[in-house]
Motif scaffolding. Structure first.
Motif, PDB file in Angstrom:
ATOM      1  N   THR A  61      17.446  -9.797   2.562  1.00 18.97           N
ATOM      2  CA  THR A  61      16.778 -10.097   1.282  1.00 18.97           C
ATOM      3  C   THR A  61      15.279 -10.311   1.485  1.00 18.97           C
ATOM      4  N   SER A  62      14.757  -9.786   2.586  1.00 14.53           N
ATOM      5  CA  SER A  62      13.339 -10.004   2.897  1.00 14.53           C
ATOM      6  C   SER A  62      12.431  -9.423   1.815  1.00 14.53           C
ATOM      7  N   HIS A  63      12.794  -8.237   1.295  1.00 12.36           N
ATOM      8  CA  HIS A  63      11.977  -7.622   0.250  1.00 12.36           C
ATOM      9  C   HIS A  63      12.022  -8.462  -1.032  1.00 12.36           C
ATOM     10  N   ASN A  64      13.193  -8.980  -1.352  1.00 10.03           N
ATOM     11  CA  ASN A  64      13.335  -9.807  -2.546  1.00 10.03           C
ATOM     12  C   ASN A  64      12.496 -11.078  -2.435  1.00 10.03           C
ATOM     13  N   ARG A  65      12.580 -11.718  -1.281  1.00  9.10           N
ATOM     14  CA  ARG A  65      11.838 -12.961  -1.088  1.00  9.10           C
ATOM     15  C   ARG A  65      10.333 -12.713  -1.070  1.00  9.10           C
ATOM     16  N   PHE A  66       9.920 -11.611  -0.426  1.00  7.05           N
ATOM     17  CA  PHE A  66       8.490 -11.286  -0.390  1.00  7.05           C
ATOM     18  C   PHE A  66       7.961 -11.030  -1.796  1.00  7.05           C
ATOM     19  N   LEU A  67       8.719 -10.284  -2.584  1.00  6.54           N
ATOM     20  CA  LEU A  67       8.291 -10.001  -3.955  1.00  6.54           C
ATOM     21  C   LEU A  67       8.228 -11.278  -4.779  1.00  6.54           C
ATOM     22  N   GLY A  68       9.198 -12.166  -4.583  1.00  2.00           N
ATOM     23  CA  GLY A  68       9.164 -13.445  -5.289  1.00  2.00           C
ATOM     24  C   GLY A  68       7.943 -14.264  -4.936  1.00  2.00           C
ATOM     25  N   MET A  69       7.552 -14.256  -3.660  1.00  2.00           N
ATOM     26  CA  MET A  69       6.361 -14.983  -3.220  1.00  2.00           C
ATOM     27  C   MET A  69       5.097 -14.358  -3.802  1.00  2.00           C
ATOM     28  N   VAL A  70       5.061 -13.021  -3.905  1.00  2.00           N
ATOM     29  CA  VAL A  70       3.892 -12.341  -4.471  1.00  2.00           C
ATOM     30  C   VAL A  70       3.721 -12.726  -5.941  1.00  2.00           C
ATOM     31  N   VAL A  71       4.821 -12.704  -6.687  1.00  2.00           N
ATOM     32  CA  VAL A  71       4.759 -13.067  -8.102  1.00  2.00           C
ATOM     33  C   VAL A  71       4.293 -14.512  -8.263  1.00  2.00           C
ATOM     34  N   ALA A  72       4.855 -15.420  -7.456  1.00  2.00           N
ATOM     35  CA  ALA A  72       4.451 -16.822  -7.533  1.00  2.00           C
ATOM     36  C   ALA A  72       2.974 -16.987  -7.173  1.00  2.00           C
ATOM     37  N   ALA A  73       2.500 -16.247  -6.164  1.00  2.00           N
ATOM     38  CA  ALA A  73       1.099 -16.349  -5.751  1.00  2.00           C
ATOM     39  C   ALA A  73       0.161 -15.859  -6.846  1.00  2.00           C
ATOM     40  N   ILE A  74       0.554 -14.767  -7.524  1.00  2.00           N
ATOM     41  CA  ILE A  74      -0.281 -14.251  -8.612  1.00  2.00           C
ATOM     42  C   ILE A  74      -0.400 -15.279  -9.727  1.00  2.00           C
ATOM     43  N   ILE A  75       0.727 -15.888 -10.087  1.00  2.00           N
ATOM     44  CA  ILE A  75       0.726 -16.869 -11.172  1.00  2.00           C
ATOM     45  C   ILE A  75      -0.073 -18.102 -10.789  1.00  2.00           C
ATOM     46  N   ILE A  76       0.203 -18.623  -9.592  1.00  2.00           N
ATOM     47  CA  ILE A  76      -0.391 -19.901  -9.200  1.00  2.00           C
ATOM     48  C   ILE A  76      -1.837 -19.756  -8.740  1.00  2.00           C
ATOM     49  N   ILE A  77      -2.128 -18.739  -7.922  1.00  2.00           N
ATOM     50  CA  ILE A  77      -3.453 -18.628  -7.321  1.00  2.00           C
ATOM     51  C   ILE A  77      -4.405 -17.827  -8.211  1.00  2.00           C
ATOM     52  N   PHE A  78      -4.045 -16.572  -8.511  1.00  2.00           N
ATOM     53  CA  PHE A  78      -4.954 -15.707  -9.268  1.00  2.00           C
ATOM     54  C   PHE A  78      -5.248 -16.271 -10.652  1.00  2.00           C
ATOM     55  N   ASP A  79      -4.199 -16.614 -11.392  1.00  2.00           N
ATOM     56  CA  ASP A  79      -4.399 -17.115 -12.754  1.00  2.00           C
ATOM     57  C   ASP A  79      -5.169 -18.432 -12.753  1.00  2.00           C
ATOM     58  N   THR A  80      -4.864 -19.300 -11.803  1.00  2.00           N
ATOM     59  CA  THR A  80      -5.559 -20.587 -11.742  1.00  2.00           C
ATOM     60  C   THR A  80      -7.039 -20.400 -11.467  1.00  2.00           C
ATOM     61  N   ILE A  81      -7.372 -19.501 -10.534  1.00  2.00           N
ATOM     62  CA  ILE A  81      -8.783 -19.257 -10.205  1.00  2.00           C
ATOM     63  C   ILE A  81      -9.520 -18.732 -11.433  1.00  2.00           C
ATOM     64  N   CYS A  82      -8.911 -17.790 -12.147  1.00  2.00           N
ATOM     65  CA  CYS A  82      -9.562 -17.224 -13.345  1.00  2.00           C
ATOM     66  C   CYS A  82      -9.758 -18.280 -14.425  1.00  2.00           C
ATOM     67  N   ILE A  83      -8.756 -19.116 -14.636  1.00  2.61           N
ATOM     68  CA  ILE A  83      -8.854 -20.159 -15.662  1.00  2.61           C
ATOM     69  C   ILE A  83      -9.915 -21.192 -15.287  1.00  2.61           C
ATOM     70  N   LEU A  84      -9.910 -21.616 -14.025  1.00  7.16           N
ATOM     71  CA  LEU A  84     -10.902 -22.605 -13.590  1.00  7.16           C
ATOM     72  C   LEU A  84     -12.316 -22.029 -13.642  1.00  7.16           C
ATOM     73  N   ALA A  85     -12.466 -20.732 -13.334  1.00 10.07           N
ATOM     74  CA  ALA A  85     -13.783 -20.101 -13.422  1.00 10.07           C
ATOM     75  C   ALA A  85     -14.285 -20.114 -14.859  1.00 10.07           C
ATOM     76  N   SER A  86     -13.395 -19.863 -15.800  1.00 11.03           N
ATOM     77  CA  SER A  86     -13.778 -19.883 -17.214  1.00 11.03           C
ATOM     78  C   SER A  86     -14.232 -21.268 -17.641  1.00 11.03           C
ATOM     79  N   TYR A  87     -13.463 -22.281 -17.289  1.00 11.38           N
ATOM     80  CA  TYR A  87     -13.820 -23.633 -17.726  1.00 11.38           C
ATOM     81  C   TYR A  87     -15.005 -24.200 -16.953  1.00 11.38           C
ATOM     82  N   THR A  88     -15.229 -23.706 -15.744  1.00 15.99           N
ATOM     83  CA  THR A  88     -16.442 -24.094 -15.029  1.00 15.99           C
ATOM     84  C   THR A  88     -17.675 -23.576 -15.768  1.00 15.99           C
TER      85      THR A  88
END
Length: 320
Positions: free
Chosen positions: A191-218
């Motif tokens: 299930t390595s591919h499944n777990r890797f994809l799950g981590m990618v989705v979580a990283a996009i939501i948590i890291i990418f979206d957070t950085i964009c939102i914080l940049a806007s409010y900054t």
């Protein structure tokens, strides 16, 4: 649990057992979750009704807010509560995959809406004279469609990969819902591919979206510090405080659950499941309370709906 000899099988149903180890307490555990569910429904429906019936709230900010408040997967929560109350946790594989799809689509759409709200507030405060031209109806439709396409394109690969897994370990899902890791952990192949994809989705939501939102409010805070008028400064800071508070509740609960899954055996399954229940229910419960109490226009109409005339002292916050 079904008996297995290591060969692959296609189970007619999976069994969702809620919170393992706490089965005898499921009725009591259901009480706070039922309360949160009722609050979420009443709060979200109230906000949606006010936005729909009040012409003055037909603005981009409240359009995004209505999407955020309406983005609640009632079927998944009902399944969870039925499992807690009546131990009716049997679900077929297609239904399980559909449940997984809507759970993660809801989470990704929530994050996308927070991104769109951050953009809206950036334009409103940093480019106020061009606000109506920039935040046009066509742009709102484009942003909404883009958010939906983004969510579907991220969730579909997870569901498709999970549907192709051979299951031979068990038909018992150690969870109250068909979460991604909870299901794929039953597979008897890699299930390595499944777990890797799950981590990618979580990283996009948590890291990418957070950085964009914080940049806007900054940028909003920086612009607010250059504004001489005190009322406009308060409006900008008030806007930031509301959005950042909503963002904190959403991302912190989702991040906590993700960290627990990545930690593996370091934490018990009941802790995993309790955190999952919190990140699925808490934002939907907290959001209408935050927006209802902290947004002047909504608070005015809520008080008016309950037959109370809003006074200047009861509504001291500036508008978002």
């Amino acid at each position: 649990m079904l008996p297995f000899n290591g060969s692959c099988f296609n189970p007619p149903t999976f069994l969702l057992i809620g919170i393992p180890g706490l089965e005898t307490l499921h009725i009591w555990i259901s009480v706070p979750f039922c309360s949160m569910y009722v609050i979420a429904i009443l709060g979200n429906c109230t906000i949606l009704f006010i936005i729909k019936t009040e012409p003055s709230l037909h603005q981009p900010m409240f359009y995004f807010l209505s999407i955020l408040e309406g983005n609640l997967s009632y079927t998944d929560f009902i399944q969870m509560l039925l499992g807690f109350l009546f131990h009716s946790g049997r679900v077929s594989l297609p239904s399980c995959l559909a449940q997984m799809f809507f759970i993660y689509l809801m989470i990704i759409m929530d994050s996308s809406v927070l991104l769109m709200m951050a953009l809206d507030r950036y334009v409103a405060i940093c480019k106020p004279l061009r606000y109506m031209n920039i935040m046009s109806k066509s742009l709102l439709a484009t942003l909404t469609l883009t958010a939906l396409i983004r969510g579907i394109s991220m969730v579909c690969p997870m569901v498709v990969l999970a549907s192709r897994l051979p299951f031979c370990q068990s038909n018992v899902i150690q969870h109250f819902a068909c979460e991604h890791i909870a299901l794929v952990s039953l597979a008897c192949s890699s299930t390595s591919h499944n777990r890797f994809l799950g981590m990618v989705v979580a990283a996009i939501i948590i890291i990418f979206d957070t950085i964009c939102i914080l940049a806007s409010y900054t940028s909003i805070v920086h612009k607010a510090l250059q504004i001489a008028t005190g009322s406009l400064q308060r409006k900008a800071f008030h806007t930031c405080s509301i959005q950042l508070l909503v963002m904190f509740f959403m991302y912190s609960s989702f991040l906590s659950s993700s960290i627990m899954y990545w930690a593996g055996q370091a934490t018990s399954q009941d802790v995993h499941n309790l955190l999952s229940a919190i990140y699925l229910l808490l934002p939907s419960t907290i959001n209408p309370i935050i927006y209802g109490m902290r947004t002047k226009e909504i608070k005015q109409h809520v008080l008016r709906s309950f037959g109370r005339s809003p006074t200047s002292s009861s509504i001291s916050h500036v508008s978002t």
